[in-house]
Every structure is written in C-alpha cells, then in structure tokens.
Design a protein around this motif. Structure first.
Motif, mmCIF file in Angstrom:
data_model
loop_
_atom_site.group_PDB
_atom_site.id
_atom_site.type_symbol
_atom_site.label_atom_id
_atom_site.label_comp_id
_atom_site.label_asym_id
_atom_site.label_seq_id
_atom_site.Cartn_x
_atom_site.Cartn_y
_atom_site.Cartn_z
ATOM 1 N N ILE A 397 0.851 -1.191 0.000
ATOM 2 C CA ILE A 397 0.000 0.000 0.000
ATOM 3 C C ILE A 397 0.886 1.240 0.000
ATOM 4 N N GLU A 402 0.532 4.434 -7.729
ATOM 5 C CA GLU A 402 0.423 2.979 -7.626
ATOM 6 C C GLU A 402 1.103 2.258 -8.790
ATOM 7 N N ALA A 420 -1.800 -0.760 -3.950
ATOM 8 C CA ALA A 420 -3.057 -0.045 -3.738
ATOM 9 C C ALA A 420 -2.822 1.221 -2.936
ATOM 10 N N GLN A 422 -5.221 4.114 -0.490
ATOM 11 C CA GLN A 422 -6.504 4.422 0.137
ATOM 12 C C GLN A 422 -6.732 5.920 0.002
ATOM 13 N N VAL A 428 -10.515 3.172 -3.144
ATOM 14 C CA VAL A 428 -9.280 2.397 -3.273
ATOM 15 C C VAL A 428 -8.908 2.314 -4.748
ATOM 16 N N LEU A 430 -6.102 0.401 -7.202
ATOM 17 C CA LEU A 430 -5.102 -0.666 -7.212
ATOM 18 C C LEU A 430 -4.535 -0.828 -8.612
ATOM 19 N N ALA A 475 -8.300 -1.034 1.534
ATOM 20 C CA ALA A 475 -7.153 -1.365 0.693
ATOM 21 C C ALA A 475 -6.486 -2.666 1.134
#
Length: 496
Positions: A397, A402, A420, A422, A428, A430, A475
């Motif tokens: 995360i 990302e 991912a 948040q 979220v 990803l 996430a």
C-alpha cells in the motif's frame, strides 16, 4: 478486432429478417446478434480491419432491407426511438441513422436499360448506409438496376436526406455498382459525424490515451480533447511537445462523445455520467458502455493509438508517426511486452519517417521525482508477499503513484505486483503488473482483478500484464484478496 452496432427500438422482426445474414460463415470474421428488450446489438469479431469492413458493409445492407420490409408489411415499429415507422424506413439509433435501400428498378421504364445497364432519369439504385452525421451511401443498385455484367455505369442513387445525390460508381464485371456501401467503413462513419466532436479519455490520461485522442483529432480534422482530473505526469511531455489542447476542468456537453482507451465507465472519473456515443479501445473489459452506438475494439492491438491509426490508414507525417510510436512504446513497457509483428511495425515506421527510438523514449520516459521516490520506499516498507513454486507474488500500500510502484516491484524481482492506495471517501485504487513468466502460464492481471471486483463490488479493466481496479472499500482487504486469487490460479495452472 471487434465492432458493435446498437439499434434502439428494434425488436424480433428485424432479427428474424436478418436471419440469412447471420447464417453466413465468414472466413475471417464471426457475426452474432443479441436482442435485449428494445435494443438490438450486432457484434462483429474480425481477424483484421478489411474483414471488419466487409461484414459491416454487408450488415448495413441487410439492416436497411429489414427496415424497408417492415415498413412495407407494417409489422410494427420501424426501429425508431419513438417506435413509429418513418417515411424512409430509417432506424434512429441515437446519433446514427441507417437508411433502407430503395427498391431496385428492374423494368426499362423504371430506369434500367434493356441490357441491364443503368439508365439515367428516374432510375433509382440501392441507397447505401446513411447516417444523421451527414454522410451518404454510394448510389447504384444490383446488376439489373445499376451495374451491368460488363461493368456499365451505375444508376444514380436516390436523393440523400441533405439534398445531395449519391451517384453510383462504375460496376465491376459481374458485380453491381456501389456494392461497397460508403459509411460502413469505421473511418468514414467517424468522419461523417455532424456537429461538434468531443474526444474523452480516462481520468489522469496516460501517453496512450493522449496520443490516441490527438491522433483521432488530427485524422478527423476537428474535435476537443477532454481528460477528467488532469493529465498523468508520464503524458505531460507529449502534451507540451505537440502543443495538445486538453480540457481537464470540465466534461463534454452537447457534442458527439468518442471515448478512447477506457475499459470502464468508472475510469472516466467526474465525467462518468456523460452520454457516450462511440468507443475506440484495446481493453478486453467493456464495463458501462452498453449504450454506445458504435464500439471498435481490438484486444490484440498494442495500444489504442495503434488502433486509431490503423482505422484511418496510418500516420501521414512524422508527428503522427511519433504520436503512434509513443503510444506503442508506453503501453508495451518500452517494447518489452510487444509481439514480434509490433516490433517489425515499429521498425518500419522509424525507417519511413526517420525517427530514432531515443526520440520516442524522450517523449514518454517518466522522471523519478521526489513523490515517486517516496512511493517506492513506502511500497517496500509495507510489502507483503507469497510464493508459489519459485514465483513471488507481492502486494503493498502506498500514498499514491500505484502504477509506478508496481512496475518498480517487478524490476526488483516480483513476478506479480499489486499496489493499492486508500483515497478520500474510502476510495481504493489498485494497480497490478504481471511478468511474462506468469502470463505464459495463462494467468492474467485482468482475470485476477475481475474476480476481485466481482467479489467486492469494484470495477476493473486493463490488459493481461497490466490492469487496474477502483472501488470503495478497504485497501488491505483488496490487496489480500488479489494475492489469494493469484496464488490459487497459479497453483491450478502448475497442476496442468
């Protein structure tokens, strides 16, 4: 390569009349129809653009004939949006209008000469595909009404809706004049759009989206480009180098909207509610664009820029070639995921337009700024991984960036990477990247994220080796789900 044509207001009558055409076995194409309430969806899957054009041409004729027969027999609505038969037997499909062919004249006093040669005066050939964008079909009907067996002159077409006559062309030997219906070609359909054109990319447009949009604008000779929420850092050099005018603070309104390089309506961000008329893309998933009148999709295309260029016959100058190459190089990870034929085409373009690969890299290479450095460090700090045989599946995360962090994890040795972030409001995002080794086992990023999206009510899209997912959720839970699905699919693949 796939094209989808949608006619709203249609019913089983059109589908039944189209039966003979549906039964045709095309050598390099497959045709199917789907009737969903009052929406008739005609799907054409073809091996190449020429095959796609051939089937589109044939289908256009059959649709016109079906509508004409329905009007004559008075068997229900004509296929118009309001459900009433139109005087010309035309089907209103949003912005697209399909005109029924006029009855071919077979007798001499109706325009056909004694030898089957097209005569002037009142002779009326078959009317081709016409749409409300101001595009007219070719005139000229079947052999006895337009083109004689020895290739005589085609009979004049019926007067088009906008007042200009569609004139028949000389027929070929043994073939009626005007057999190629002008307007069934994807490029001609798009060039024939009447009124303002808006070209819409996914939010935070990358180099392929920007290149595809600018190529489309240049080929059409007009259009405004919209990228909701701004342009990605990786695409800013393209925008600056080619002085591309991109509107980022507003959404298209009151225009014909063509969406490029977008596999899901959710990827349009703040413009996700915009009415979409046409789509050009190479993503497998097509989520939320069921109301589009036209879709041209080729999952085998190396980039959407390539698809746009292919539809319009290829780049005409060095700038268009650079835009095309930039889209390919970016979407194939600097050609690392390119098929051999793609590399050959890239080489031919470079030679033809005197372009060095370094020229292209300079347009799409991303600088590792401070924010991205932090994202990579955070990715390593929060890393968790699983192993299947000697393959590593990693997840982490980060605050942002990302996709950049996911690519970095692959470079560091991961075979699959899920990164991912948040965001505000529980959103979220990803990004997934898969190595060639995993892809060779038949496990793809799109399949994994589609399964996760289905279980967690998210939306996903992308390619076999690079895909993305967005939804509202946690996430950590989404990362763990992606790792678990990938592990399960890899174990299954290794057993076989």
């Amino acid at each position: 390569m796939r094209a989808i044509l949608r006619i709203r207001g249609a019913d089983g009558d059109i589908l039944r009349i189209l039966g003979p055409e549906m039964a045709v076995e095309w050598e390099r194409a497959h045709l199917e129809t789907r009737l969903k309430g009052d929406l008739l969806e005609i799907v054409i899957n073809a091996k190449d653009l020429n095959s796609l054009r051939a089937v589109l041409n044939s289908v256009a004729r059959w649709i016109g004939m079906a509508l004409r027969v329905r009007e004559v027999l008075n068997v229900g609505s004509s296929g118009q949006a309001e459900g009433e038969a139109g005087g010309d037997g035309e089907a209103e499909t949003g912005a697209l209008k399909l005109a029924a062919p006029e009855a071919a004249a077979g007798a001499e006093d109706e325009g056909a000469g004694p030898d089957g040669q097209g005569a002037g005066g009142s002779g009326r050939g078959e009317r081709g595909l016409q749409d409300s964008w101001g595009h007219h079909g070719q005139g000229g009907g079947p052999e006895e009404a337009g083109g004689g067996p020895e290739g005589g002159e085609g009979a004049p077409g019926t007067e088009a809706e906008h007042g200009s006559e569609a004139v028949g062309e000389p027929g070929e030997k043994g073939k009626g004049a005007g057999d190629g219906v002008k307007g069934s070609d994807p490029a001609e359909l798009l060039r024939g759009v009447e009124g303002d054109i808006c070209i819409l990319t996914h939010a935070n447009a990358d180099p392929d989206a920007i290149a595809a949009a600018e190529l489309l604008r240049r080929f059409l000779g007009r259009g405004r480009i919209f990228s909701p929420g701004g342009v990605a850092k990786s695409a800013r050099r393209l925008v600056q180098h080619f002085r591309i005018d991109v509107e980022t603070e507003s959404c298209p309104e009151g225009c014909f909207v063509i969406v490029v390089d977008t596999g899901s309506r959710n990827q349009l961000g703040p413009c996700s509610g915009v009415r979409v008329h046409a789509c050009l893309d190479h993503h497998v998933s097509r989520d939320g664009f069921e109301d589009a009148i036209l879709e041209f999709v080729d999952p085998d295309a190396p980039s959407t820029g390539w698809l746009v260029s292919k539809i319009f016959g290829g780049p005409r100058d060095r700038e268009e070639a650079l835009l095309l190459l930039a889209s390919i190089v970016y979407d194939t990870a600097s050609l690392r995921h390119a098929d051999p034929w793609v590399v050959r085409e890239v080489g031919e373009l470079m030679e033809k337009f005197n372009i060095q690969l370094l020229d292209v890299f300079r347009l799409v290479e991303e600088e590792l700024d401070f924010a991205r450095k932090i994202s990579v460090m955070k990715a390593l700090q929060n890393l968790r991984f699983r192993t299947v045989s000697d393959m590593v599946i990693a997840g982490t995360i980060v605050p942002s960036n990302e996709s950049h962090a996911a690519r970095a994890l692959l470079l560091l040795g991961a075979d699959a990477a899920f990164v991912a972030s948040q965001r505000k409001g529980g959103e979220v995002r990803l990004s997934a990247r898969f190595s060639r080794r995993i892809l060779d086992l038949g496990v793809t990023a799109t399949e994994v994220l589609e399964r996760v999206a289905r279980d967690m009510d998210c939306s996903s899209g992308g390619h076999a080796g690079a895909a993305g997912l967005t939804c509202v959720g946690d996430a950590e839970a989404i990362i763990n789900a992606a790792l678990a699905v990938t592990e399960r699919l890899l174990k299954r693949a290794l057993k076989h």
